[in-house]
Write a protein that holds these residues in place. Sequence first.
Motif, mmCIF file in Angstrom:
data_model
loop_
_atom_site.group_PDB
_atom_site.id
_atom_site.type_symbol
_atom_site.label_atom_id
_atom_site.label_comp_id
_atom_site.label_asym_id
_atom_site.label_seq_id
_atom_site.Cartn_x
_atom_site.Cartn_y
_atom_site.Cartn_z
ATOM 1 N N GLY A 42 -19.150 32.101 35.768
ATOM 2 C CA GLY A 42 -19.043 30.691 36.107
ATOM 3 C C GLY A 42 -20.242 30.109 36.819
ATOM 4 N N TRP A 45 -18.183 26.500 28.490
ATOM 5 C CA TRP A 45 -18.258 27.708 29.308
ATOM 6 C C TRP A 45 -17.958 28.931 28.464
ATOM 7 C CZ3 TRP A 45 -19.572 26.864 34.448
ATOM 8 C CH2 TRP A 45 -19.445 25.546 34.908
ATOM 9 N N ARG A 91 -14.755 29.157 38.596
ATOM 10 C CA ARG A 91 -15.843 28.294 39.044
ATOM 11 C C ARG A 91 -15.264 27.245 39.983
ATOM 12 N NH1 ARG A 91 -21.454 26.542 39.061
ATOM 13 N NH2 ARG A 91 -21.434 24.278 39.091
ATOM 14 N N PRO A 129 -22.714 26.377 33.046
ATOM 15 C CA PRO A 129 -22.134 26.268 31.702
ATOM 16 C C PRO A 129 -23.081 26.791 30.634
ATOM 17 C CG PRO A 129 -22.819 24.111 32.515
ATOM 18 C CD PRO A 129 -22.959 25.055 33.657
ATOM 19 N N ASP A 175 -18.831 20.067 29.577
ATOM 20 C CA ASP A 175 -19.472 21.364 29.772
ATOM 21 C C ASP A 175 -18.753 22.394 28.920
ATOM 22 O OD1 ASP A 175 -21.255 20.383 31.652
ATOM 23 O OD2 ASP A 175 -20.027 20.965 33.373
#
Length: 205
Positions: A113, A107, A76, A116, A105
């Motif tokens: 990506g 993930w 990301r 989140p 965030d």
Amino acid sequence: LPRTPGTGPEDIQLLSLPTEEDDQQRFTASVTPHKAAALSVDVHADSQAVLTVGADGAICVFSPDTGAGEDVAPFRRSTTGSAGYTNARWADTNTFVTAGYGGLDCWDLRQGGGAPAARSPKAWGPTGRAGAVLPSTSGPAKPPAAYPQPLSGPPQVHWLAVHPSRPNMCASGATGGEVVVWDLRFASQPLLVACDSASWQGGDV
């Protein structure tokens, strides 16, 4: 070395121990996943996957076997550049948490990506202090005092640590000296466990 009790001499295997030169050859590979300073590095204990965030606003996940000079495609990249991420830590094999100027965030590698899997409410602020409560031994938790004096620069999280056996629990250390414990499902307010405003000296954690 014989593998089972009772094996004969023909089953003995001679194993050569790795030399210092072998170790150097194994660990000298170097990659450059970021175009600016790498701000945080974490290695997963089981998968050995390397997680990094940098001042270029990128999150990178790659294998430690990545060859020297190979390109690492970011998982990301923040569209806000250096105002992206300040720290990152693995929560389990497929999930990790990042801290930035907008908060925390969570993930999931399986989701990619694009966005989140979970994000801390904006109202809690980037360090969680704005939405945090103080733990109390008697009665309900109470809100903390406001920052006792203006901070130099935007508040931000400097360190993250995920609980080794409770991957939904994370502690953060931030500008202003506060330590906050988060539920990474963000279903309940974080707890401000350090930074008494009466003794606050303006240091960072």
